[in-house]
Scaffold this motif. Sequence first.
Motif, PDB file in Angstrom:
ATOM      1  N   PHE A 191       0.871  -1.201   0.048  1.00 59.67           N
ATOM      2  CA  PHE A 191       0.060  -0.004   0.183  1.00 59.67           C
ATOM      3  C   PHE A 191       0.837   1.279  -0.005  1.00 59.67           C
ATOM      4  CE2 PHE A 191      -1.915   3.297   2.377  1.00 59.67           C
ATOM      5  CZ  PHE A 191      -2.996   3.601   1.815  1.00 59.67           C
ATOM      6  N   SER A 192       1.996   1.265   0.858  1.00 57.63           N
ATOM      7  CA  SER A 192       2.965   2.121   0.820  1.00 57.63           C
ATOM      8  C   SER A 192       3.500   2.799  -0.322  1.00 57.63           C
ATOM      9  CB  SER A 192       3.696   2.124   2.064  1.00 57.63           C
ATOM     10  OG  SER A 192       4.794   3.199   2.114  1.00 57.63           O
ATOM     11  N   ALA A 193       4.194   1.448  -1.025  1.00 54.68           N
ATOM     12  CA  ALA A 193       4.672   1.609  -2.393  1.00 54.68           C
ATOM     13  C   ALA A 193       3.903   2.153  -3.500  1.00 54.68           C
ATOM     14  CB  ALA A 193       5.199   0.252  -2.705  1.00 54.68           C
ATOM     15  N   LEU A 194       2.836   1.679  -3.418  1.00 59.35           N
ATOM     16  CA  LEU A 194       1.943   2.206  -4.488  1.00 59.35           C
ATOM     17  C   LEU A 194       1.268   3.591  -4.309  1.00 59.35           C
ATOM     18  CD1 LEU A 194       0.881   0.457  -6.966  1.00 59.35           C
ATOM     19  CD2 LEU A 194       2.130  -0.737  -5.474  1.00 59.35           C
ATOM     20  N   THR A 195       1.088   4.115  -3.215  1.00 54.76           N
ATOM     21  CA  THR A 195       0.818   5.241  -2.871  1.00 54.76           C
ATOM     22  C   THR A 195       1.760   6.336  -3.295  1.00 54.76           C
ATOM     23  OG1 THR A 195      -0.784   4.750  -0.874  1.00 54.76           O
ATOM     24  CG2 THR A 195       0.092   6.825  -1.076  1.00 54.76           C
ATOM     25  N   VAL A 196       3.235   6.101  -2.847  1.00 52.87           N
ATOM     26  CA  VAL A 196       4.069   7.051  -3.115  1.00 52.87           C
ATOM     27  C   VAL A 196       4.436   7.010  -4.776  1.00 52.87           C
ATOM     28  CG1 VAL A 196       5.130   7.046  -0.671  1.00 52.87           C
ATOM     29  CG2 VAL A 196       6.088   5.414  -2.667  1.00 52.87           C
ATOM     30  N   ILE A 228      14.153   3.529 -15.004  1.00 52.37           N
ATOM     31  CA  ILE A 228      15.597   3.385 -15.022  1.00 52.37           C
ATOM     32  C   ILE A 228      16.136   2.251 -13.915  1.00 52.37           C
ATOM     33  CG2 ILE A 228      17.835   4.211 -14.833  1.00 52.37           C
ATOM     34  CD1 ILE A 228      16.772   6.435 -16.424  1.00 52.37           C
ATOM     35  N   PRO A 229      15.701   2.554 -12.410  1.00 48.14           N
ATOM     36  CA  PRO A 229      16.237   1.726 -11.658  1.00 48.14           C
ATOM     37  C   PRO A 229      15.737   0.401 -11.761  1.00 48.14           C
ATOM     38  CG  PRO A 229      14.446   3.388 -10.604  1.00 48.14           C
ATOM     39  CD  PRO A 229      14.974   3.705 -11.957  1.00 48.14           C
ATOM     40  N   VAL A 230      14.434   0.243 -12.335  1.00 48.11           N
ATOM     41  CA  VAL A 230      13.875  -1.154 -12.622  1.00 48.11           C
ATOM     42  C   VAL A 230      14.507  -2.093 -13.278  1.00 48.11           C
ATOM     43  CG1 VAL A 230      11.797  -2.516 -13.014  1.00 48.11           C
ATOM     44  CG2 VAL A 230      11.479  -0.558 -11.860  1.00 48.11           C
ATOM     45  N   ALA A 231      15.044  -1.187 -14.724  1.00 48.55           N
ATOM     46  CA  ALA A 231      15.714  -1.803 -15.590  1.00 48.55           C
ATOM     47  C   ALA A 231      17.281  -2.232 -15.096  1.00 48.55           C
ATOM     48  CB  ALA A 231      15.980  -0.841 -16.921  1.00 48.55           C
ATOM     49  N   ILE A 232      17.739  -1.639 -14.270  1.00 46.71           N
ATOM     50  CA  ILE A 232      19.163  -2.017 -13.920  1.00 46.71           C
ATOM     51  C   ILE A 232      19.140  -2.784 -12.850  1.00 46.71           C
ATOM     52  CG2 ILE A 232      21.257  -0.888 -12.730  1.00 46.71           C
ATOM     53  CD1 ILE A 232      20.489   1.865 -14.067  1.00 46.71           C
ATOM     54  N   LEU A 233      18.163  -2.792 -11.746  1.00 50.83           N
ATOM     55  CA  LEU A 233      18.368  -3.487 -10.676  1.00 50.83           C
ATOM     56  C   LEU A 233      17.444  -4.715 -10.304  1.00 50.83           C
ATOM     57  CD1 LEU A 233      18.887  -0.500  -8.102  1.00 50.83           C
ATOM     58  CD2 LEU A 233      20.528  -2.020  -9.034  1.00 50.83           C
ATOM     59  N   ILE A 285      15.232  -2.055   3.492  1.00 50.45           N
ATOM     60  CA  ILE A 285      16.036  -1.003   2.742  1.00 50.45           C
ATOM     61  C   ILE A 285      15.243  -0.386   1.412  1.00 50.45           C
ATOM     62  CG2 ILE A 285      18.112  -0.963   1.130  1.00 50.45           C
ATOM     63  CD1 ILE A 285      19.397  -2.955   2.477  1.00 50.45           C
ATOM     64  N   LEU A 286      14.479  -1.229   0.665  1.00 47.81           N
ATOM     65  CA  LEU A 286      13.874  -0.711  -0.374  1.00 47.81           C
ATOM     66  C   LEU A 286      12.655   0.366   0.012  1.00 47.81           C
ATOM     67  CD1 LEU A 286      13.623  -3.845  -2.591  1.00 47.81           C
ATOM     68  CD2 LEU A 286      15.002  -2.214  -2.886  1.00 47.81           C
ATOM     69  N   ALA A 287      11.940  -0.293   1.155  1.00 44.05           N
ATOM     70  CA  ALA A 287      10.854   0.636   1.784  1.00 44.05           C
ATOM     71  C   ALA A 287      11.151   2.314   2.005  1.00 44.05           C
ATOM     72  CB  ALA A 287      10.317   0.012   3.018  1.00 44.05           C
ATOM     73  N   SER A 288      12.718   1.961   2.831  1.00 44.64           N
ATOM     74  CA  SER A 288      13.306   3.098   3.176  1.00 44.64           C
ATOM     75  C   SER A 288      13.458   4.114   2.080  1.00 44.64           C
ATOM     76  CB  SER A 288      14.555   2.909   3.811  1.00 44.64           C
ATOM     77  OG  SER A 288      14.138   2.026   5.116  1.00 44.64           O
ATOM     78  N   LEU A 289      14.006   3.635   0.890  1.00 42.98           N
ATOM     79  CA  LEU A 289      14.412   4.560  -0.383  1.00 42.98           C
ATOM     80  C   LEU A 289      13.172   5.086  -0.848  1.00 42.98           C
ATOM     81  CD1 LEU A 289      17.024   1.996  -2.222  1.00 42.98           C
ATOM     82  CD2 LEU A 289      17.409   4.227  -1.008  1.00 42.98           C
ATOM     83  N   TRP A 290      12.028   4.387  -0.936  1.00 44.13           N
ATOM     84  CA  TRP A 290      10.941   5.001  -1.559  1.00 44.13           C
ATOM     85  C   TRP A 290      10.361   6.318  -0.754  1.00 44.13           C
ATOM     86  CZ3 TRP A 290       8.874  -0.296  -1.352  1.00 44.13           C
ATOM     87  CH2 TRP A 290       7.763  -0.546  -0.071  1.00 44.13           C
ATOM     88  N   ALA A 349      12.987   7.186  -5.439  1.00 42.36           N
ATOM     89  CA  ALA A 349      11.646   6.457  -5.053  1.00 42.36           C
ATOM     90  C   ALA A 349      11.402   5.156  -5.945  1.00 42.36           C
ATOM     91  CB  ALA A 349      10.444   7.388  -5.200  1.00 42.36           C
ATOM     92  N   GLY A 350      11.582   5.080  -7.073  1.00 44.92           N
ATOM     93  CA  GLY A 350      11.616   4.127  -8.003  1.00 44.92           C
ATOM     94  C   GLY A 350      12.417   2.901  -7.896  1.00 44.92           C
ATOM     95  N   VAL A 351      13.813   3.352  -7.155  1.00 39.55           N
ATOM     96  CA  VAL A 351      14.354   1.906  -6.861  1.00 39.55           C
ATOM     97  C   VAL A 351      13.752   0.988  -5.862  1.00 39.55           C
ATOM     98  CG1 VAL A 351      16.514   1.354  -5.746  1.00 39.55           C
ATOM     99  CG2 VAL A 351      16.691   3.170  -7.421  1.00 39.55           C
ATOM    100  N   GLY A 352      13.295   1.858  -4.888  1.00 44.06           N
ATOM    101  CA  GLY A 352      12.504   0.982  -3.854  1.00 44.06           C
ATOM    102  C   GLY A 352      11.211   0.541  -4.326  1.00 44.06           C
ATOM    103  N   ALA A 353      10.161   1.437  -4.772  1.00 48.95           N
ATOM    104  CA  ALA A 353       9.011   1.004  -5.258  1.00 48.95           C
ATOM    105  C   ALA A 353       8.806   0.203  -6.402  1.00 48.95           C
ATOM    106  CB  ALA A 353       8.015   2.256  -5.201  1.00 48.95           C
ATOM    107  N   GLY A 354       9.686   0.500  -7.192  1.00 47.70           N
ATOM    108  CA  GLY A 354       9.664  -0.419  -8.505  1.00 47.70           C
ATOM    109  C   GLY A 354      10.281  -1.841  -8.424  1.00 47.70           C
ATOM    110  N   THR A 355      10.930  -2.062  -7.343  1.00 48.45           N
ATOM    111  CA  THR A 355      11.545  -3.501  -7.228  1.00 48.45           C
ATOM    112  C   THR A 355      11.078  -4.358  -6.107  1.00 48.45           C
ATOM    113  OG1 THR A 355      13.745  -2.609  -6.132  1.00 48.45           O
ATOM    114  CG2 THR A 355      13.609  -2.536  -8.400  1.00 48.45           C
ATOM    115  N   ALA A 356       9.946  -3.820  -5.283  1.00 46.22           N
ATOM    116  CA  ALA A 356       9.602  -4.290  -4.200  1.00 46.22           C
ATOM    117  C   ALA A 356       8.730  -5.580  -4.474  1.00 46.22           C
ATOM    118  CB  ALA A 356       9.092  -3.423  -3.062  1.00 46.22           C
ATOM    119  N   PHE A 357       7.980  -5.586  -5.494  1.00 44.66           N
ATOM    120  CA  PHE A 357       6.879  -6.408  -5.458  1.00 44.66           C
ATOM    121  C   PHE A 357       7.328  -8.144  -5.477  1.00 44.66           C
ATOM    122  CE2 PHE A 357       3.744  -8.763  -8.295  1.00 44.66           C
ATOM    123  CZ  PHE A 357       2.621  -8.808  -7.470  1.00 44.66           C
ATOM    124  N   PRO A 358       8.666  -8.333  -6.247  1.00 44.51           N
ATOM    125  CA  PRO A 358       8.970  -9.587  -6.543  1.00 44.51           C
ATOM    126  C   PRO A 358       9.382 -10.325  -4.908  1.00 44.51           C
ATOM    127  CG  PRO A 358       9.831  -8.765  -8.186  1.00 44.51           C
ATOM    128  CD  PRO A 358       9.182  -7.594  -7.288  1.00 44.51           C
TER     129      PRO A 358
END
Length: 449
Positions: A37-42, A74-79, A98-103, A126-135
């Motif tokens: 919820f937090s990831a999708l909100t931000v 970009i962060p999703v593509a790289i990381l 770590i990912l939640a702290s980044l977003w 923000a994308g580094v965290g929110a974009g890679t957390a789902f898996p």
Amino acid sequence: MTTMDAAGDAAGPVGPAPDLFRKTKWGVVWLLTLTLFSALTVGGLLAPIQEAAKLELGLSDMQLALIVGTATAIPVAILALPIAWYVDHGVRVRLLVILASLWAVGTIGTAFVQDFYGLFAARFVAGVGAGTAFPVLVSILADVCLPEKRGRVMVLVSMGAWAGAAAAYFVGAGLFGYFEAHPLSIFPGMPAWRASHLIVGVASAVLVLPLFLLREPKRYEVEQTSVAIGPTLRAFWNRKNFLGPLLIGNFAGGLAEGAAALWIGSVLVRQYGQTPAQTGWVGLVILVSGIVGSLIGGFSADAGQKLKIRGGILLPAVIATAISIPASAYPMMPTLMGFGLVLFVLLVGGTIVNLVNSAAIAVLIPNEERALSLAGLKLVATIVGGPITAAIIVAMTGHMKGPDGLGIVLTWLGVITGIISLIGYWFAMTNAPRPVSETLSDAAPTEAV
């Protein structure tokens, strides 16, 4: 059953797994739901108020497209793939913190940027965290419930995701309107769109704290314990007839979903004459469609597993994609009411497809390959739904002049990609492997690295 170590030698027999772990750990499920919820909100907060940011910073349409699309892609593509590899073999809960702290940091930073480059950088973090957390979230979720119940358990997590997407509009538009009339006392000159990001960023930082209470769960349904890349690549190649069409379906679907996510706010402002503060009702459409789609998707995925057809778990995704094709015409509706109703149908279909895809990966793919498979889908959807979609939309709208130009482009893009997506999901269903719980029914849990 006998497992193989990294050198290919027999590692010894593995005994049958106990059934006690199969009790769903609802505390973990609720915590994962809150985190998503937090990831999708931000992640979606900028969408309803992006026109205000564009005006203050003097951004062009291309620069706005880079910020809302490329900066988070970009962060999703790289990381995405390296992170997914760690998820499949490392300690997942540590990574999630770590990912939640980044977003949270990226969202707070958005409130203080001064130009295009600063906004791009904040969105990137923000994308580094929110974009890679789902898996990460789905990998943990799969180990705290039975395979045959994963669809319905994911209903709650999916609702959390859609509630977050809805909150982005509710909170974004609501806070924007409030701070226009009542500026922050500690930053009296701060524009409303900045103040909105500051408050939401601080709230998301607070939501990181419960993650420190989460313990790493044991892994189940492990096909092979080697951390070498060779066996994993061979396993993916053996499933190419399933994963390939699934990626194609996700690729095409990502175009339509990305276009909707990025440009709904702009369509409402440009075509329907709404202000950013008036777009909060879209949050209600997103929330209700997310709840309805999650319920249908979760229970139909579990029901599909019981059908005597190959890949039955994916049948709901095929049907939902077919229904979503005509619903792509939402930007062409003559009234705001029609826009909302047709958008609702499109979002319900998209929710069903996304949930069923995740459930299928969690059921049909072994534990040590799930995060990588999900990251592949996420990578495709993000790259396509972000910079590629943004570039296509900007290029096409250059040839479609007038207030309805953006809506026409979005409609044609949705119809064409919907047909391609339908074909992809159909072939994925007809080439689906057997559920991994059937082929590895005697596999014991393994501890985290």
